[in-house]
Scaffold this motif. Sequence first.
Motif, PDB file in Angstrom:
ATOM      1  N   GLY A 333      -8.224   8.315   4.687  1.00  8.19           N
ATOM      2  CA  GLY A 333      -8.309   6.901   4.333  1.00  8.19           C
ATOM      3  C   GLY A 333      -8.612   5.947   5.472  1.00  8.19           C
ATOM      4  N   THR A 334      -8.736   6.469   6.703  1.00  8.94           N
ATOM      5  CA  THR A 334      -9.063   5.565   7.805  1.00  8.94           C
ATOM      6  C   THR A 334     -10.560   5.262   7.766  1.00  8.94           C
ATOM      7  OG1 THR A 334      -9.622   7.298   9.376  1.00  8.94           O
ATOM      8  CG2 THR A 334      -7.280   6.698   9.219  1.00  8.94           C
ATOM      9  N   PRO A 335     -10.986   4.193   8.442  1.00  6.00           N
ATOM     10  CA  PRO A 335     -12.427   3.896   8.456  1.00  6.00           C
ATOM     11  C   PRO A 335     -13.275   5.085   8.927  1.00  6.00           C
ATOM     12  CG  PRO A 335     -11.207   2.031   9.306  1.00  6.00           C
ATOM     13  CD  PRO A 335     -10.195   3.139   9.095  1.00  6.00           C
ATOM     14  N   ARG A 365     -37.558  11.205   5.303  1.00  5.55           N
ATOM     15  CA  ARG A 365     -38.035  10.853   3.957  1.00  5.55           C
ATOM     16  C   ARG A 365     -37.372   9.540   3.514  1.00  5.55           C
ATOM     17  NH1 ARG A 365     -36.891  15.569   0.123  1.00  5.55           N
ATOM     18  NH2 ARG A 365     -37.013  16.957   1.891  1.00  5.55           N
ATOM     19  N   ALA A 366     -38.130   8.703   2.860  1.00  5.96           N
ATOM     20  CA  ALA A 366     -37.643   7.362   2.511  1.00  5.96           C
ATOM     21  C   ALA A 366     -36.876   7.395   1.199  1.00  5.96           C
ATOM     22  CB  ALA A 366     -38.805   6.384   2.457  1.00  5.96           C
ATOM     23  N   ASP A 367     -35.760   8.137   1.188  1.00  6.31           N
ATOM     24  CA  ASP A 367     -34.829   8.169   0.066  1.00  6.31           C
ATOM     25  C   ASP A 367     -33.593   7.411   0.530  1.00  6.31           C
ATOM     26  OD1 ASP A 367     -36.707   9.877  -0.943  1.00  6.31           O
ATOM     27  OD2 ASP A 367     -35.409  11.637  -1.024  1.00  6.31           O
ATOM     28  N   LEU A 368     -33.381   6.223  -0.006  1.00  7.66           N
ATOM     29  CA  LEU A 368     -32.371   5.322   0.555  1.00  7.66           C
ATOM     30  C   LEU A 368     -31.605   4.594  -0.536  1.00  7.66           C
ATOM     31  CD1 LEU A 368     -34.896   3.715   3.051  1.00  7.66           C
ATOM     32  CD2 LEU A 368     -33.137   5.353   3.709  1.00  7.66           C
ATOM     33  N   VAL A 369     -30.399   4.182  -0.189  1.00  7.86           N
ATOM     34  CA  VAL A 369     -29.634   3.335  -1.105  1.00  7.86           C
ATOM     35  C   VAL A 369     -29.077   2.154  -0.324  1.00  7.86           C
ATOM     36  CG1 VAL A 369     -27.725   3.190  -2.738  1.00  7.86           C
ATOM     37  CG2 VAL A 369     -28.905   5.342  -2.429  1.00  7.86           C
ATOM     38  N   LEU A 370     -29.308   0.972  -0.840  1.00  6.15           N
ATOM     39  CA  LEU A 370     -28.727  -0.234  -0.248  1.00  6.15           C
ATOM     40  C   LEU A 370     -27.459  -0.567  -1.023  1.00  6.15           C
ATOM     41  CD1 LEU A 370     -29.053  -2.495   1.843  1.00  6.15           C
ATOM     42  CD2 LEU A 370     -30.294  -3.803   0.107  1.00  6.15           C
ATOM     43  N   LEU A 371     -26.345  -0.522  -0.306  1.00  8.45           N
ATOM     44  CA  LEU A 371     -25.048  -0.743  -0.944  1.00  8.45           C
ATOM     45  C   LEU A 371     -24.574  -2.170  -0.696  1.00  8.45           C
ATOM     46  CD1 LEU A 371     -23.435   2.615   0.235  1.00  8.45           C
ATOM     47  CD2 LEU A 371     -24.102   2.044  -2.111  1.00  8.45           C
ATOM     48  N   ASP A 372     -23.936  -2.753  -1.672  1.00  9.98           N
ATOM     49  CA  ASP A 372     -23.418  -4.113  -1.509  1.00  9.98           C
ATOM     50  C   ASP A 372     -22.079  -4.037  -0.770  1.00  9.98           C
ATOM     51  OD1 ASP A 372     -23.196  -6.810  -1.625  1.00  9.98           O
ATOM     52  OD2 ASP A 372     -22.550  -6.891  -3.715  1.00  9.98           O
ATOM     53  N   ALA A 373     -22.164  -3.622   0.507  1.00  5.00           N
ATOM     54  CA  ALA A 373     -20.973  -3.428   1.337  1.00  5.00           C
ATOM     55  C   ALA A 373     -21.406  -3.509   2.789  1.00  5.00           C
ATOM     56  CB  ALA A 373     -20.355  -2.064   1.068  1.00  5.00           C
ATOM     57  N   LEU A 374     -20.433  -3.719   3.672  1.00  8.98           N
ATOM     58  CA  LEU A 374     -20.748  -3.791   5.096  1.00  8.98           C
ATOM     59  C   LEU A 374     -20.458  -2.485   5.814  1.00  8.98           C
ATOM     60  CD1 LEU A 374     -19.336  -7.351   5.951  1.00  8.98           C
ATOM     61  CD2 LEU A 374     -21.698  -6.698   5.417  1.00  8.98           C
ATOM     62  N   THR A 375     -19.484  -1.737   5.321  1.00  4.95           N
ATOM     63  CA  THR A 375     -19.071  -0.505   6.001  1.00  4.95           C
ATOM     64  C   THR A 375     -18.872   0.610   4.969  1.00  4.95           C
ATOM     65  OG1 THR A 375     -16.714  -0.960   5.720  1.00  4.95           O
ATOM     66  CG2 THR A 375     -17.764  -1.871   7.692  1.00  4.95           C
ATOM     67  N   PRO A 376     -18.837   1.886   5.433  1.00  2.00           N
ATOM     68  CA  PRO A 376     -18.530   2.980   4.509  1.00  2.00           C
ATOM     69  C   PRO A 376     -17.184   2.781   3.808  1.00  2.00           C
ATOM     70  CG  PRO A 376     -19.446   3.863   6.525  1.00  2.00           C
ATOM     71  CD  PRO A 376     -19.235   2.384   6.759  1.00  2.00           C
ATOM     72  N   ALA A 377     -16.185   2.296   4.536  1.00  4.08           N
ATOM     73  CA  ALA A 377     -14.876   2.067   3.913  1.00  4.08           C
ATOM     74  C   ALA A 377     -14.984   1.038   2.789  1.00  4.08           C
ATOM     75  CB  ALA A 377     -13.867   1.607   4.968  1.00  4.08           C
ATOM     76  N   ASP A 378     -15.688  -0.064   3.070  1.00  2.00           N
ATOM     77  CA  ASP A 378     -15.944  -1.082   2.029  1.00  2.00           C
ATOM     78  C   ASP A 378     -16.618  -0.467   0.815  1.00  2.00           C
ATOM     79  OD1 ASP A 378     -15.083  -3.203   3.453  1.00  2.00           O
ATOM     80  OD2 ASP A 378     -17.072  -3.998   3.965  1.00  2.00           O
ATOM     81  N   ALA A 379     -17.625   0.358   1.097  1.00  3.07           N
ATOM     82  CA  ALA A 379     -18.440   0.921   0.013  1.00  3.07           C
ATOM     83  C   ALA A 379     -17.598   1.813  -0.894  1.00  3.07           C
ATOM     84  CB  ALA A 379     -19.612   1.717   0.595  1.00  3.07           C
ATOM     85  N   ILE A 381     -14.039   2.141  -1.001  1.00  2.59           N
ATOM     86  CA  ILE A 381     -12.844   1.504  -1.577  1.00  2.59           C
ATOM     87  C   ILE A 381     -13.252   0.469  -2.626  1.00  2.59           C
ATOM     88  CG2 ILE A 381     -10.826   0.059  -1.061  1.00  2.59           C
ATOM     89  CD1 ILE A 381     -10.880   1.443   1.773  1.00  2.59           C
ATOM     90  N   GLY A 382     -14.302  -0.303  -2.311  1.00  2.00           N
ATOM     91  CA  GLY A 382     -14.744  -1.349  -3.242  1.00  2.00           C
ATOM     92  C   GLY A 382     -15.698  -0.861  -4.305  1.00  2.00           C
ATOM     93  N   GLN A 383     -16.037   0.460  -4.269  1.00  2.00           N
ATOM     94  CA  GLN A 383     -16.998   1.012  -5.243  1.00  2.00           C
ATOM     95  C   GLN A 383     -18.212   0.078  -5.351  1.00  2.00           C
ATOM     96  OE1 GLN A 383     -16.503   4.250  -7.316  1.00  2.00           O
ATOM     97  NE2 GLN A 383     -15.787   4.281  -5.207  1.00  2.00           N
ATOM     98  N   ALA A 384     -18.844  -0.091  -4.197  1.00  2.00           N
ATOM     99  CA  ALA A 384     -19.916  -1.067  -4.051  1.00  2.00           C
ATOM    100  C   ALA A 384     -21.072  -0.818  -5.030  1.00  2.00           C
ATOM    101  CB  ALA A 384     -20.454  -1.023  -2.619  1.00  2.00           C
ATOM    102  N   GLU A 385     -21.676  -1.868  -5.467  1.00  2.00           N
ATOM    103  CA  GLU A 385     -22.877  -1.753  -6.298  1.00  2.00           C
ATOM    104  C   GLU A 385     -24.019  -1.191  -5.455  1.00  2.00           C
ATOM    105  OE1 GLU A 385     -24.478  -0.906  -8.772  1.00  2.00           O
ATOM    106  OE2 GLU A 385     -23.882  -2.568 -10.070  1.00  2.00           O
ATOM    107  N   LYS A 386     -24.856  -0.379  -6.119  1.00  2.00           N
ATOM    108  CA  LYS A 386     -26.037   0.139  -5.434  1.00  2.00           C
ATOM    109  C   LYS A 386     -27.160  -0.847  -5.734  1.00  2.00           C
ATOM    110  CE  LYS A 386     -23.185   3.561  -6.458  1.00  2.00           C
ATOM    111  NZ  LYS A 386     -22.165   3.504  -7.532  1.00  2.00           N
ATOM    112  N   VAL A 387     -27.322  -1.795  -4.827  1.00  2.00           N
ATOM    113  CA  VAL A 387     -28.227  -2.912  -5.082  1.00  2.00           C
ATOM    114  C   VAL A 387     -29.641  -2.416  -5.358  1.00  2.00           C
ATOM    115  CG1 VAL A 387     -29.205  -5.000  -4.081  1.00  2.00           C
ATOM    116  CG2 VAL A 387     -26.820  -4.387  -3.610  1.00  2.00           C
ATOM    117  N   CYS A 388     -30.025  -1.401  -4.592  1.00  2.00           N
ATOM    118  CA  CYS A 388     -31.416  -0.974  -4.633  1.00  2.00           C
ATOM    119  C   CYS A 388     -31.472   0.513  -4.271  1.00  2.00           C
ATOM    120  CB  CYS A 388     -32.154  -1.835  -3.591  1.00  2.00           C
ATOM    121  SG  CYS A 388     -33.860  -1.505  -3.419  1.00  2.00           S
ATOM    122  N   VAL A 389     -32.106   1.314  -5.114  1.00  2.00           N
ATOM    123  CA  VAL A 389     -32.261   2.750  -4.851  1.00  2.00           C
ATOM    124  C   VAL A 389     -33.737   3.013  -4.576  1.00  2.00           C
ATOM    125  CG1 VAL A 389     -31.914   5.086  -5.761  1.00  2.00           C
ATOM    126  CG2 VAL A 389     -30.354   3.235  -6.453  1.00  2.00           C
TER     127      VAL A 389
END
Length: 407
Positions: A333-335, A365-379, A381-389
């Motif tokens: 659970g740590t960052p 390869r340009a397979d990417l996901v933009l997450l509505d989060a600043l850090t992996p922990a944010d993503a 814990i906050g179950q960040a939205e996948k803004v763009c795949v």
Amino acid sequence: MNDLLIRRARLMDEPGTVDVAIKDGRIVAAGGGVAGSARQMVDAAGRLLVPAFIDAHTHLDKALTAPAEGVSSLEEAIEDFQRRSRRMEKNDFIDRGRRVLKMALRHGTTTMRTHITVSEGVGLKGVEAALALKEEFAGRVDLQVIVMASGLEPEPAPPVTDLLEEGLRLGAAGLGGAPHLADRMEAWVDFIFALAARYSVPVDLHVDETDEPSVASLEYLAAKTIQTGYQGRVVAGHCCGLAAVDEKTAARAIAAVKEAGISVITLPSCNLYLMGRRDKGLVRRGVTRVQELQAAGVNVAYASDNIRDAFRPFGNANMLEEALITAQVLQMGTPLELKNILHMGTSNAAAAIGMEDYGIKSGGRADLVLLDALTPADAIIGQAEKVCVIKGGRVAARNDKKSDLIL
Ligand SMILES: [Zn+2]
């Protein structure tokens, strides 16, 4: 001119933000202040950009078939599928698989490895359906099809062995199975390796998926991998028995796994639901020793395994949801630990299934996901939205219609 330019993206392992330029499906530049124009621009505005998720162990043939009455053990779940799959038509497999692949893409998974069962009852219908979906989803989700025996066959013998070979001839990418369930485990492993070598395909087995303290399949698999020179091409899924053995036995097995270059895939959400069903009081969880495997230098990934079927009635083909379950059950659970978990669902999974050129780097390869989060922990814990795949340099899914991020 570039095809796509992502500005001001935050990466998992670097401070500050970068720009990422993409052309012909590849990343051509990733760094500070990348110049040049592009046909399409994405302003990440400091959000977290990660390589697209890889669900390295699923069962599309079984997904979305959860029986209302439930089951009480792994064996019962296998039998439930055996029984019902006899009556399933190829189109049924295709329809359910398509729904799961759409869910997966929406949640940022652009590569998936699915195990597909062959048996006397179902024949090759599941394999044919998965290969049809592989074609249908080309350019959106890369599908690797692993053809596997059901696990209940006592020994390697026709017609199931013939079906495995026919699956490879049709285009399956590798061989699977669950030898620990067979009467003659070693004979099954030997057979799988002989067939894999003949077709030069990787091996991906369900290993010691049992509540019993056992590493018999895992140790035999490690020895066989070394003996056949298959290092780096073998995945061991589950390894539940490893969690139940004593420390000395575990250390010996883990050292063998490391020496054999085997990747381990943990499937916590399914094992938590299915294992330890006959335990009273303290219920065993069936989740393998991830921290110890990693400490020994073994590549470990997590994956979803089962999505709404007899094996597990839950799941949304959402690797970020699986990340949260994995983090909670592994007490990570740590960052730093949460960043490790995110790697387990991306770069570690890529290494496990032999993907090359993966990651946010020049030539990747340009397979990417933009997450509505600043850090992996944010993503996580906050179950960040996948803004763009983004798949192969093209925006394959957007989940923020109101956003002005995509210009
Ligand atoms: Zn599985």
